[in-house]
Design a protein around this motif. Structure first.
Motif, short mmCIF file in Angstrom:
data_model
loop_
_atom_site.label_atom_id
_atom_site.label_comp_id
_atom_site.label_asym_id
_atom_site.label_seq_id
_atom_site.Cartn_x
_atom_site.Cartn_y
_atom_site.Cartn_z
N ALA A 111 -2.73 0.99 -1.97
CA ALA A 111 -2.62 -0.85 -2.15
C ALA A 111 -3.84 -1.16 -3.83
CB ALA A 111 -3.85 -0.76 -1.17
N TYR A 112 -3.74 -2.30 -4.18
CA TYR A 112 -3.59 -2.27 -5.51
C TYR A 112 -4.71 -3.02 -5.44
CZ TYR A 112 -2.78 -2.58 -10.71
OH TYR A 112 -3.22 -2.27 -11.77
N VAL A 113 -6.11 -3.52 -5.63
CA VAL A 113 -6.71 -4.69 -5.86
C VAL A 113 -7.51 -4.85 -7.22
CG1 VAL A 113 -8.54 -5.23 -4.85
CG2 VAL A 113 -7.19 -3.59 -4.07
N LEU A 114 -7.58 -6.87 -7.90
CA LEU A 114 -8.36 -6.61 -8.77
C LEU A 114 -9.48 -6.46 -8.88
CD1 LEU A 114 -5.32 -9.45 -10.29
CD2 LEU A 114 -5.65 -7.07 -10.46
N LYS A 115 -10.86 -6.05 -9.68
CA LYS A 115 -11.60 -5.93 -9.77
C LYS A 115 -12.58 -6.94 -9.54
CE LYS A 115 -12.38 -1.73 -12.66
NZ LYS A 115 -13.13 -1.10 -13.77
N ASP A 116 -12.14 -8.93 -9.46
CA ASP A 116 -12.86 -9.64 -9.29
C ASP A 116 -12.54 -10.14 -7.68
OD1 ASP A 116 -10.10 -10.53 -8.66
OD2 ASP A 116 -9.84 -12.64 -10.59
N GLY A 132 -4.01 2.63 8.11
CA GLY A 132 -2.47 3.02 8.09
C GLY A 132 -1.17 2.20 6.95
N LYS A 133 -2.13 1.06 6.69
CA LYS A 133 -1.18 -0.23 5.64
C LYS A 133 -1.83 -0.12 4.88
CE LYS A 133 -2.59 -3.12 9.95
NZ LYS A 133 -3.49 -4.52 10.37
N THR A 134 -0.26 -1.23 4.09
CA THR A 134 -0.76 -1.24 2.61
C THR A 134 -1.28 -2.30 2.02
OG1 THR A 134 1.18 -1.71 2.62
CG2 THR A 134 1.71 0.80 2.15
N TYR A 135 -2.03 -2.46 1.02
CA TYR A 135 -2.94 -4.20 0.23
C TYR A 135 -1.79 -4.23 -1.02
CZ TYR A 135 -6.32 -7.25 0.31
OH TYR A 135 -7.15 -8.44 0.09
#
Length: 186
Positions: A111-116, A132-135
């Motif tokens: 997964a790739y998430v921004l700090k906001d 088991g999912k990607t995000y």
């Protein structure tokens, strides 16, 4: 690693939080620890500490910043995934360039998430990865799509495009079609 709770805990998924800013780590850990099914088992302030903490705790999921001292996040993802191909790593960062996103995902981040990100979305991301999912955060997905959509044009294609944009139809047909100009469609 399975989506089962961490070893030694029958009802909590274990989380490792890695960021070089202690105050940020503490805030994220507090958010996670408020959830009945999640528990932060360790924190780390740089990449080397992250790999060591992963080895020591084998968390169900790791939250990881990209830019850190000693070892950057992409290398941490690579090293953790080399040790445990089933490891689930979530990149949590401020960096949203298509290159950064692609490098992290190629290294094995799930997964790739921004700090906001909102608290709810962060917890939802963790649970998705545990299932088991990607995000991909919507903003990160848009940046990645932008990078993929960029097309490299040859000098001839670029000249044709410029002339087309300028409305120079006759010149375009001269460039685009091989042979003498008088053989082109009128």
């Amino acid at each position: 690693m399975s989506a089962e709770p961490a070893a030694g805990s029958s009802d909590h998924a274990s989380v490792l939080v890695v960021d070089d800013h202690a105050l940020f780590r503490t805030g994220v850990a507090n958010i996670i620890n408020q959830e009945g099914d999640l528990h932060v088992v360790a924190e780390a302030g740089n990449g080397v500490e992250a790999v060591a903490a992963y080895e020591r705790h084998h968390p169900d999921v790791t939250l990881l910043d990209l830019r850190m001292p000693v070892m950057d996040g992409v290398e941490v993802v690579r090293q953790i995934r080399a040790r445990d191909p089933r490891a689930r790593v979530i990149v949590l960062t401020t960096y949203d360039t298509d290159d950064e996103i692609a490098r992290a995902l190629k290294a094995g981040a799930k997964a790739y998430v921004l700090k906001d990100v909102s608290e709810e979305d962060l917890i939802g991301c963790i649970r998705s990865v545990l299932a088991g999912k990607t995000y991909l955060a919507p903003a990160a997905a848009a940046k990645l799509a932008e990078g993929v959509a960029r097309v490299q044009l040859t000098p001839r294609e670029l000249a044709t495009l410029r002339l087309t944009a300028d409305g120079a139809w006759k010149a375009v047909s001269d460039i685009a079609t091989p042979g003498p100009p008088d053989t082109h469609a009128q």
